[in-house]
Write a protein that holds these residues in place. Sequence first.
Motif, PDB file in Angstrom:
ATOM      1  N   GLY A 214      65.830 -74.899 -38.816  1.00 15.79           N
ATOM      2  CA  GLY A 214      66.193 -73.788 -37.950  1.00 15.79           C
ATOM      3  C   GLY A 214      65.262 -72.601 -38.108  1.00 15.79           C
ATOM      4  N   ALA A 215      64.904 -72.280 -39.363  1.00 19.36           N
ATOM      5  CA  ALA A 215      63.981 -71.163 -39.607  1.00 19.36           C
ATOM      6  C   ALA A 215      62.614 -71.444 -38.997  1.00 19.36           C
ATOM      7  CB  ALA A 215      63.861 -70.916 -41.106  1.00 19.36           C
ATOM      8  N   LEU A 216      62.151 -72.675 -39.086  1.00 20.11           N
ATOM      9  CA  LEU A 216      60.857 -73.030 -38.484  1.00 20.11           C
ATOM     10  C   LEU A 216      60.907 -72.916 -36.968  1.00 20.11           C
ATOM     11  CD1 LEU A 216      59.711 -76.033 -40.705  1.00 20.11           C
ATOM     12  CD2 LEU A 216      58.690 -73.755 -40.566  1.00 20.11           C
ATOM     13  N   LEU A 217      62.035 -73.319 -36.362  1.00 20.36           N
ATOM     14  CA  LEU A 217      62.172 -73.147 -34.919  1.00 20.36           C
ATOM     15  C   LEU A 217      62.173 -71.666 -34.539  1.00 20.36           C
ATOM     16  CD1 LEU A 217      64.824 -75.849 -33.904  1.00 20.36           C
ATOM     17  CD2 LEU A 217      62.435 -75.733 -33.173  1.00 20.36           C
ATOM     18  N   LEU A 218      62.834 -70.853 -35.346  1.00 22.17           N
ATOM     19  CA  LEU A 218      62.848 -69.420 -35.078  1.00 22.17           C
ATOM     20  C   LEU A 218      61.438 -68.846 -35.198  1.00 22.17           C
ATOM     21  CD1 LEU A 218      64.392 -66.844 -34.470  1.00 22.17           C
ATOM     22  CD2 LEU A 218      64.965 -66.676 -36.901  1.00 22.17           C
ATOM     23  N   HIS A 219      60.720 -69.215 -36.245  1.00 24.31           N
ATOM     24  CA  HIS A 219      59.332 -68.785 -36.396  1.00 24.31           C
ATOM     25  C   HIS A 219      58.484 -69.265 -35.219  1.00 24.31           C
ATOM     26  CE1 HIS A 219      59.119 -66.812 -40.299  1.00 24.31           C
ATOM     27  NE2 HIS A 219      59.904 -67.744 -40.816  1.00 24.31           N
TER      28      HIS A 219
ATOM     29  N   GLY B 206      67.003 -72.504 -32.554  1.00 26.17           N
ATOM     30  CA  GLY B 206      66.806 -72.581 -33.994  1.00 26.17           C
ATOM     31  C   GLY B 206      68.078 -72.410 -34.798  1.00 26.17           C
ATOM     32  N   PHE B 207      69.154 -71.923 -34.161  1.00 25.97           N
ATOM     33  CA  PHE B 207      70.405 -71.720 -34.905  1.00 25.97           C
ATOM     34  C   PHE B 207      71.347 -72.915 -34.795  1.00 25.97           C
ATOM     35  CE2 PHE B 207      68.583 -67.590 -34.367  1.00 25.97           C
ATOM     36  CZ  PHE B 207      68.851 -66.971 -35.577  1.00 25.97           C
ATOM     37  N   LEU B 208      70.930 -73.952 -34.093  1.00 28.04           N
ATOM     38  CA  LEU B 208      71.744 -75.160 -34.036  1.00 28.04           C
ATOM     39  C   LEU B 208      71.689 -75.973 -35.339  1.00 28.04           C
ATOM     40  CD1 LEU B 208      71.259 -76.489 -30.385  1.00 28.04           C
ATOM     41  CD2 LEU B 208      73.314 -75.472 -31.402  1.00 28.04           C
ATOM     42  N   PRO B 209      70.503 -76.260 -35.900  1.00 31.31           N
ATOM     43  CA  PRO B 209      70.494 -77.052 -37.142  1.00 31.31           C
ATOM     44  C   PRO B 209      71.269 -76.417 -38.290  1.00 31.31           C
ATOM     45  CG  PRO B 209      68.305 -77.032 -36.145  1.00 31.31           C
ATOM     46  CD  PRO B 209      69.133 -76.042 -35.379  1.00 31.31           C
ATOM     47  N   PRO B 210      71.135 -75.094 -38.562  1.00 31.22           N
ATOM     48  CA  PRO B 210      71.937 -74.534 -39.665  1.00 31.22           C
ATOM     49  C   PRO B 210      73.438 -74.626 -39.430  1.00 31.22           C
ATOM     50  CG  PRO B 210      70.167 -73.034 -39.051  1.00 31.22           C
ATOM     51  CD  PRO B 210      70.214 -74.084 -38.001  1.00 31.22           C
ATOM     52  N   ALA B 211      73.855 -74.606 -38.152  1.00 31.05           N
ATOM     53  CA  ALA B 211      75.285 -74.692 -37.858  1.00 31.05           C
ATOM     54  C   ALA B 211      75.872 -76.029 -38.309  1.00 31.05           C
ATOM     55  CB  ALA B 211      75.519 -74.496 -36.360  1.00 31.05           C
ATOM     56  N   LEU B 212      75.029 -77.060 -38.392  1.00 24.31           N
ATOM     57  CA  LEU B 212      75.508 -78.387 -38.774  1.00 24.31           C
ATOM     58  C   LEU B 212      75.981 -78.443 -40.223  1.00 24.31           C
ATOM     59  CD1 LEU B 212      72.752 -80.578 -37.049  1.00 24.31           C
ATOM     60  CD2 LEU B 212      75.036 -80.006 -36.193  1.00 24.31           C
TER      61      LEU B 212
ATOM     62  N   GLY C 173      66.958 -59.143 -31.963  1.00 22.02           N
ATOM     63  CA  GLY C 173      68.238 -59.434 -32.576  1.00 22.02           C
ATOM     64  C   GLY C 173      68.198 -60.717 -33.378  1.00 22.02           C
ATOM     65  N   LEU C 174      67.472 -61.730 -32.857  1.00 23.54           N
ATOM     66  CA  LEU C 174      67.383 -63.007 -33.569  1.00 23.54           C
ATOM     67  C   LEU C 174      66.367 -62.959 -34.695  1.00 23.54           C
ATOM     68  CD1 LEU C 174      67.593 -65.630 -30.663  1.00 23.54           C
ATOM     69  CD2 LEU C 174      69.415 -64.666 -32.069  1.00 23.54           C
ATOM     70  N   GLU C 175      65.240 -62.292 -34.478  1.00 24.43           N
ATOM     71  CA  GLU C 175      64.226 -62.228 -35.527  1.00 24.43           C
ATOM     72  C   GLU C 175      64.767 -61.557 -36.783  1.00 24.43           C
ATOM     73  OE1 GLU C 175      59.472 -61.114 -35.910  1.00 24.43           O
ATOM     74  OE2 GLU C 175      60.641 -60.379 -34.199  1.00 24.43           O
ATOM     75  N   SER C 176      65.667 -60.596 -36.611  1.00 26.49           N
ATOM     76  CA  SER C 176      66.241 -59.914 -37.772  1.00 26.49           C
ATOM     77  C   SER C 176      67.115 -60.840 -38.607  1.00 26.49           C
ATOM     78  CB  SER C 176      67.055 -58.691 -37.328  1.00 26.49           C
ATOM     79  OG  SER C 176      68.179 -59.081 -36.552  1.00 26.49           O
TER      80      SER C 176
END
Length: 425
Positions: free
Chosen positions: A312-317, A288-294, A223-226
């Motif tokens: 955030g994308a790097l954390l997700l990766h 990884g979705f915390l930084p974009p929320a800022l 769900g998150l990778e998508s």
Amino acid sequence: MNTLAAVRGFPLAVRLLLVNQLGVNTGFYLLVPYLATHLSDDLGLSAAVVGLVLGLRNLSQQGLFLIGGSAADRLGARGVIIAGCALRTLGFALFALGDTLPLLLAASILSGLAGALFNPAVRTYVAQEAGERKAEAFALFQVFATTGALLGPLLGTALLLVDFRAAAVTAAAVFAVLTLAQALVLPARTVPAPDTGVLGDWREAVRNCRFLAFSFAMIGMYGLESQLYLLLPHAAAHASGWDGSAGLLFLAGTVTSLLFQLRLTRALKSRGDSARWITTGLCVMGLGFLPPALVAGADAPHPLRLLPVLAGALLLHLGVMIASPFVMELIPAFGRENLTGTYYGLYYMVSGVAAAAGSAAVGRAMDTAGSAGPIWQPYAFCLALGLGSAAALARLRRRGALPDGDTAAGPRPAATVPRPRSETT
């Protein structure tokens, strides 16, 4: 030892399948991301018809993963891989040749069926050939797959300067070359005669409560990778005001994977069991979705606001890099060796549903953010999804419901559930 040296250390079959995955993702991503635009803008099809064509491709793939996995177990992974690539060649060639609805629907179904065949079969073959080095093999698999996912859109963009037909023909040619290479080079494995029917195999896998619990606990990962294709590209464009910012997210992830994936997997493998690192990876993905929320509520775009989204994308990766090789390593350890494909197929069915449901939920949150709900709502949902999946997996680990690292890398247990009676299908 660098990546290329590590690749040379594996059997010929694994090396070929690593290159195969590079080609598969290159061929797929040079065509499919541009398919909707071609159908609507070039062919003038309605949104409903475009949705039907794309939906059939996805449904024929996600819905038939279990059949593809069973075929790999019973017919041999090699033949199923070759058949899948041949069908993808035909499907993409039809996209190049046809503009009538029947041809487009046939192309969509064939290309989806192809994925349902070779995805579980390739992973079955790699798992069986890699032996105790499964995690390392799947780490390299991730590197090659990520590289192909970057090269494909770049090549597709260049080919679209000619026209869509050029992209479709090139994609079909890539799969034709892969089909020929596998037929000529990929070694055949002896397939033991099955002692149960197909339905008996499926019943055994579905009744494996430990495996089902693991599969549902992992829904957060897919769900998150998508969101690499939905929420984060939207966030990057909104924060920076640059439509091409999504490409930077993929480029950064690919470079990170190339540089660190193998080293990371090797380091983690020696410091804990698979479930521990899968749990850690899920947590990192959620965070990884915390930084974009800022920067989600920023009034005016600015190039510097891209940095939190990139972080955030790097954390997700990174989370995917941590978890994915150990997930692939762990799946075969839940059941008998001659049901490896069945377990991969069932797992991918669940993960496909998870990815679709996750994208739908995040899309809904994106629609309501800022009007009927807070602007950070989709990011909070993703954070909760990642941490919730991590908590569910940690609970299974504490209860001893998961194979340990030694089991995943070593000999297979007999069966995790009672063997069903033989039946004819």
